[in-house]
Motif scaffolding. Sequence first.
Motif, PDB file in Angstrom:
ATOM      1  N   SER A   1     -11.625   5.322   0.303  1.00 36.21           N
ATOM      2  CA  SER A   1     -10.535   5.391  -0.675  1.00 36.21           C
ATOM      3  C   SER A   1     -11.013   5.862  -2.038  1.00 36.21           C
ATOM      4  CB  SER A   1      -9.862   4.009  -0.811  1.00 36.21           C
ATOM      5  OG  SER A   1      -9.353   3.584   0.431  1.00 36.21           O
ATOM      6  N   CYS A   2     -11.786   6.945  -2.044  1.00 37.72           N
ATOM      7  CA  CYS A   2     -12.251   7.478  -3.322  1.00 37.72           C
ATOM      8  C   CYS A   2     -11.084   8.073  -4.092  1.00 37.72           C
ATOM      9  CB  CYS A   2     -13.321   8.552  -3.076  1.00 37.72           C
ATOM     10  SG  CYS A   2     -13.935   9.280  -4.604  1.00 37.72           S
ATOM     11  N   LYS A   3     -11.016   7.728  -5.365  1.00 37.09           N
ATOM     12  CA  LYS A   3      -9.918   8.202  -6.202  1.00 37.09           C
ATOM     13  C   LYS A   3     -10.355   8.183  -7.661  1.00 37.09           C
ATOM     14  CE  LYS A   3      -5.095   7.163  -7.432  1.00 37.09           C
ATOM     15  NZ  LYS A   3      -3.966   6.234  -7.204  1.00 37.09           N
ATOM     16  N   ILE A   4     -10.051   9.267  -8.370  1.00 35.30           N
ATOM     17  CA  ILE A   4     -10.255   9.266  -9.818  1.00 35.30           C
ATOM     18  C   ILE A   4      -9.064   8.554 -10.441  1.00 35.30           C
ATOM     19  CG2 ILE A   4     -10.705  10.646 -11.870  1.00 35.30           C
ATOM     20  CD1 ILE A   4     -12.809  10.997  -9.678  1.00 35.30           C
ATOM     21  N   VAL A   5      -9.299   7.429 -11.065  1.00 33.27           N
ATOM     22  CA  VAL A   5      -8.227   6.634 -11.649  1.00 33.27           C
ATOM     23  C   VAL A   5      -7.835   7.189 -13.015  1.00 33.27           C
ATOM     24  CG1 VAL A   5      -7.576   4.333 -12.445  1.00 33.27           C
ATOM     25  CG2 VAL A   5      -9.025   4.598 -10.417  1.00 33.27           C
ATOM     26  N   SER A   6      -8.838   7.571 -13.785  1.00 31.79           N
ATOM     27  CA  SER A   6      -8.581   8.077 -15.139  1.00 31.79           C
ATOM     28  C   SER A   6      -9.813   8.832 -15.606  1.00 31.79           C
ATOM     29  CB  SER A   6      -8.285   6.922 -16.100  1.00 31.79           C
ATOM     30  OG  SER A   6      -8.115   7.384 -17.416  1.00 31.79           O
ATOM     31  N   ALA A   7      -9.606   9.872 -16.425  1.00 33.61           N
ATOM     32  CA  ALA A   7     -10.735  10.628 -16.964  1.00 33.61           C
ATOM     33  C   ALA A   7     -10.339  11.268 -18.286  1.00 33.61           C
ATOM     34  CB  ALA A   7     -11.193  11.695 -15.977  1.00 33.61           C
ATOM     35  N   GLN A   8     -11.376  11.638 -19.052  1.00 34.50           N
ATOM     36  CA  GLN A   8     -11.140  12.311 -20.325  1.00 34.50           C
ATOM     37  C   GLN A   8     -12.286  13.262 -20.618  1.00 34.50           C
ATOM     38  OE1 GLN A   8     -11.811  10.697 -24.631  1.00 34.50           O
ATOM     39  NE2 GLN A   8      -9.678  10.179 -24.134  1.00 34.50           N
ATOM     40  N   ILE A   9     -11.954  14.419 -21.190  1.00 36.79           N
ATOM     41  CA  ILE A   9     -12.932  15.330 -21.777  1.00 36.79           C
ATOM     42  C   ILE A   9     -12.498  15.580 -23.207  1.00 36.79           C
ATOM     43  CG2 ILE A   9     -14.014  17.608 -21.696  1.00 36.79           C
ATOM     44  CD1 ILE A   9     -13.443  17.692 -18.703  1.00 36.79           C
ATOM     45  N   ARG A  10     -13.419  15.419 -24.136  1.00 34.61           N
ATOM     46  CA  ARG A  10     -13.117  15.587 -25.559  1.00 34.61           C
ATOM     47  C   ARG A  10     -14.142  16.546 -26.180  1.00 34.61           C
ATOM     48  NH1 ARG A  10     -10.799  11.876 -29.545  1.00 34.61           N
ATOM     49  NH2 ARG A  10     -10.663  10.314 -27.869  1.00 34.61           N
ATOM     50  N   VAL A  11     -13.650  17.607 -26.814  1.00 37.73           N
ATOM     51  CA  VAL A  11     -14.513  18.542 -27.526  1.00 37.73           C
ATOM     52  C   VAL A  11     -14.671  18.031 -28.955  1.00 37.73           C
ATOM     53  CG1 VAL A  11     -14.836  20.918 -28.300  1.00 37.73           C
ATOM     54  CG2 VAL A  11     -13.763  20.464 -26.084  1.00 37.73           C
ATOM     55  N   ILE A  12     -15.879  17.644 -29.319  1.00 36.98           N
ATOM     56  CA  ILE A  12     -16.130  17.073 -30.646  1.00 36.98           C
ATOM     57  C   ILE A  12     -16.319  18.177 -31.680  1.00 36.98           C
ATOM     58  CG2 ILE A  12     -17.622  15.543 -31.979  1.00 36.98           C
ATOM     59  CD1 ILE A  12     -16.021  14.157 -29.745  1.00 36.98           C
TER      60      ILE A  12
END
Length: 765
Positions: A192-203
């Motif tokens: 049951s692999c699942k990406i629950v939440s993610a973020q990419i931020r360009v600083i």
Amino acid sequence: MKKLLSIGFVCLCPIVFAQKKPSPGNLVQYVNPFIGTGAVDKNSLSGSNFPGSTVPFGFVQLSPDTREAPDDPASGYDYNDKTIIGFSHTHLSGTGVADLFDVLMMPTTGAINLAPGSADKPGSGYSSAFSHKEETARPGYYQVMLKDYNINAELTSTSHVGLHRYTFPKSDESHVIIDMDHSLDKKRGYWSCKIVSAQIRVIDDHTVEGYRVLSGWAKLRKIYFHAEFSKPFTSSVLASGSRRYPDLSIINGTNLKAALNFSTKDKEQVLVKVGLSPVSTENARMNIKAELPGWDFDNTSTQSSLQWEHELAKIKIEGTLEQKQIFYTGMYHAFTQPNNLADVNGDYQATDLTIANAPDKTHYSTFSLWDTYRAAHPLYTLIQPEKTAGFINSMMRQYDTYGYLPIWQLWGDENYCMIGNHAIPVIVDAALKDIKGFNQEKAYEAVKGSSITDHPGSPFTTWEKYQYIPEDIESQSVSVTLEMAYDDWCVAQLAKKLDKTEDYDRFMKRSEYYRNLYNTKTGFFQAKKKDGNWQEPFDALAYGGNGGSPYTEGNAWQYFWYVPQNVSGLIDLVGGNTAFNQKLDLFFSTKDKPGEVNGNASGFIGQYAHGNEPSHHVAYLYDYAGQPWKTQMYVAKVLNELYNNSSSGYSGNEDCGQMSSWYIFSAMGFYPVNPANGVYAIGSPILKNAQINLGDGTVFTVDVKNAGKQNAYIQSVKLNGKSYTKTYITQNDITGGGKLEFVMGSKPNKNWGVKPTDAPLAWGY
């Protein structure tokens, strides 16, 4: 733990692997990270190791992935593949189940392509073809030429930071892809692999950071990263699924990728350092600042190599080139994990999902205990005693927050893989050996508490009610009964040391419950139902996997020998030494019938399956019953035929150092049949010389005369200059320093080690 894979094993030609010319006495020259990275045909297993960069017990394992959705092999890299998907920062070494593969990066040129591509479709997506002729691996360094882009990729690492060096061609369309969706196969419903939440931020134009939260083999993981580039990127594209967002500063979602765009000159190098943390992006930044403030790739690689040199020097050997490569690569694999999850300030995520702090700045995880308690942890007590204390303190933190000790802990999360409670023998062994650095009373509270509290796979109420595990209550009942009985023996030994007499009596009684599943008619440990009747029909050759059978990843033949706490009692059950040896002879000669073996076993000698752990001690059992020359014969056969220095160098999954540790011990001439009693059965040494450096100038030396494949049999032994006829040595013999001398020959000396007064009927403390 084993995945369902093809059966068998073949000896193969060695891999030729490139590295810089070593200096004299340089032990890292013998480490070949490609050993155990790929089967050569469908009838062999690889080991499931990765070739990329890591430091001893480090958090980061920066390595190439050759599959879009890694599953088999679990390391993400298959030596047989022709395509690289990218370079992710976390991997498992030698396991039968895949997970991790965090923060994948891939340099490319040409039009931006954010699809990962496929290993079986060269040229698709952002993946690239590669050749082993243009690939290099050594401790602290990995290199490959990405043929589709003419980009040379080099990798090195510190404990918490991965450092990439990409040499680009001249291009106005150079990119570094960041893929936060790359993971183990999400289509395998079992995990049951699942990406629950993610973020990419360009600083800014040098810096990107982010995180992802996902489920998989570990039920819930959080991974944060902070990436800094040596060259500013001119633009960026963030993507969520199929939607692209040019020059967006932040994106959130579940299927995130980014392309950072550059204009590069011919052979221009772009470096990227990526700090990881399980706690926060702030801690990821802090890890970079502490461990890798500069940009010196070559020095970082050198420092990583020096860390490995320090660890490898704890055992110095003389032998053939192949033996050195297998031995030191084995040490390399054994010291790849457990992994220190704590950030440089000591922060880590506890099993209750709170953020805790380790005063010693170490909190270890990746505990493949069903495998590693057998030989890897006893090896650590010899040459990694400080690390052993750290492992135990980390295990006890799980007890504090979770209620019981680890069974199979990954990323600080209990995944309940396999059976038994084998943190118990690890802790008890260290306590009996007086390893410093942990509280023995607290340790006893943890091992006892984990032995009386019902938890998944450990039904102690049922255990004490029936005095065995009924198959109609708990599947894998025979294996669970045998392994719980051993763990109870371990609890009893620590109770005895701490003068807890009542507990000692209770757990010693429980340690004998294995007898209740011995069927005198069949001569095997056999499943019973709760009504006390044997489960029928019974077939000693029938295999079980991880449920639905009384046996775990084995059959009745392989589990018959699992009474390491009382081998003499097992001998008595069979009817004495002669009957016991005859049964061992049958074990090593009985062939499987078609269809009666599944992929949980490999490396066969009769029913002996070296590719999986239940068999690992069995060749040494002749030592207990007066025929040590047969132990010598079979141990030598395994050492010489079931290990090699090719990509298919192991006869099964390497299992986080266990397969390697068997070789390390056995090549020196001894092995811990009972991993918690401080006694080592003598086998058949194959090295000319081994020096175990125990610290404070103490050295235990093994010297072998007439070492060679044709000379498997012991002719005579001396310990500290005196004739020695016992078929075992003890922990104290080793840690006190001294010299063990063997004279070997091509024919058995049936007079050595067989005197009744020397028979090890009551080994231990």
